[in-house]
Motif scaffolding. Structure first.
Motif, PDB file in Angstrom:
ATOM      1  N   ARG A  59       4.781   1.066   0.395  1.00 52.58           N
ATOM      2  CA  ARG A  59       5.064   0.286   1.590  1.00 52.58           C
ATOM      3  C   ARG A  59       4.734  -1.187   1.368  1.00 52.58           C
ATOM      4  N   ARG A  76       4.319  -4.417   3.670  1.00 52.60           N
ATOM      5  CA  ARG A  76       4.249  -5.016   4.999  1.00 52.60           C
ATOM      6  C   ARG A  76       4.351  -6.532   4.837  1.00 52.60           C
ATOM      7  N   VAL A 130       2.038   4.907   2.068  1.00 57.40           N
ATOM      8  CA  VAL A 130       2.105   5.523   3.384  1.00 57.40           C
ATOM      9  C   VAL A 130       2.852   6.845   3.252  1.00 57.40           C
ATOM     10  N   GLN A 137       8.011  -3.590   7.791  1.00 58.32           N
ATOM     11  CA  GLN A 137       7.339  -2.580   6.983  1.00 58.32           C
ATOM     12  C   GLN A 137       8.421  -1.831   6.208  1.00 58.32           C
ATOM     13  N   ALA A 171       4.297  10.465  -0.500  1.00 58.27           N
ATOM     14  CA  ALA A 171       3.816   9.078  -0.540  1.00 58.27           C
ATOM     15  C   ALA A 171       4.959   8.126  -0.842  1.00 58.27           C
ATOM     16  N   ASP A 187       7.464   9.879   7.116  1.00 57.80           N
ATOM     17  CA  ASP A 187       7.599  10.683   8.324  1.00 57.80           C
ATOM     18  C   ASP A 187       8.973  11.344   8.326  1.00 57.80           C
ATOM     19  N   ARG A 189       9.670   0.701   3.313  1.00 62.67           N
ATOM     20  CA  ARG A 189       9.146   1.906   2.650  1.00 62.67           C
ATOM     21  C   ARG A 189      10.085   2.318   1.521  1.00 62.67           C
ATOM     22  N   ASP A 211       0.841  -1.188   0.000  1.00 64.37           N
ATOM     23  CA  ASP A 211       0.000   0.000   0.000  1.00 64.37           C
ATOM     24  C   ASP A 211       0.881   1.245   0.000  1.00 64.37           C
TER      25      ASP A 211
END
Length: 250
Positions: A207, A209, A187, A224, A204, A190, A226, A185
């Protein structure tokens, strides 16, 4: 058998010999390997050791995995038909790209509810959370956020910070990554992601998982990963041995 350090587990030495034979074309794609008892006789080991060796080959996407039947060679290394989602390091090297890794943080903490569920442990049990930057040819590509159960995490924590392949090192300790369940998906990046990947916070990221299990079905990681957009894409092949694969680019 090929010479190998005495510290290398016996099943990995058997796996290395079989991998060499497959690479050399001794067993073509679709060919059946000898039965377990025949392989045990040839290598002078027990059938249990042969099963562990075949499990390692399955983890590399080289053979099928049906116990009780003769394993079938799926594809020799480098064959276009091999769609197994190998470790980041093996995948990169299969494309002739040089992978890199730098461990940013390793923390021994109490598992939260999500980690406990995926690792099948109790909430509050000790786990190791590891954050690592992965690169291709020196360029940042992906941030790994992986949680390991305590026994596996302790091995990871003892590795040098610049270890390129955790899975290869863990295999030397008998820890194999056999099956995995993936969810893909998007994410938002951060602050940590932005700093490591050189992107903007809030951008964006792709990701993945993933919960990986060993040959006995016990979870060995909850991760996870990224990825920077445009660096890696995932493809799904629906076959008798369905697998998830990576490729470069969008």
């Amino acid at each position: 058998m090929n010479e190998a350090p005495r510290t290398t587990p016996l099943y990995l030495r058997v796996a290395a010999d079989l991998r060499t034979a497959i690479t050399a074309g001794e067993y073509g794609s679709g060919a059946r390997l000898p039965a377990e008892d025949e392989l045990a006789r040839r290598h002078g080991v027990s059938r249990g050791t042969v099963r562990q060796a075949l499990a390692a080959l399955r983890a590399d996407g080289l053979v099928t995995s049906r116990r009780g039947t003769r394993r079938v060679v799926l594809a020799a290394p480098g064959d276009a038909g091999s769609a197994e989602l190998r470790s980041f390091t093996r995948w990169a090297r299969s494309l002739g790209r040089e992978p890199g890794g730098r461990t940013v943080a390793v923390d021994r903490v109490a598992a939260d509810a999500e980690e406990a569920e995926h690792l099948r442990i109790g909430a509050g049990d000790a786990v190791y959370r590891v954050r690592r930057l992965r690169t291709l040819a020196g360029a940042p590509v992906m941030v790994e956020r992986t949680t390991y159960p305590e026994a596996v995490g302790a091995l990871v924590a003892a590795m040098p910070l610049d270890t390129v392949s955790y899975s290869a090192e863990l295999a030397l300790h008998g820890v194999l990554f056999m099956d995995a369940h993936h969810t893909i998906d998007l994410v938002a990046a951060d602050g940590h992601d932005a700093e490591l990947l050189g992107c903007r916070a809030g951008e964006a990221l792709l990701r993945e998982r993933r919960r990986s299990t060993d040959p006995a079905g016990a979870p060995v990681e909850w991760s996870q990963d990224r990825y920077l957009p445009g660096t890696v894409a995932f493809t799904v092949h629906t076959t008798a041995a369905s697998a998830l694969g990576r490729r470069l680019g969008p």
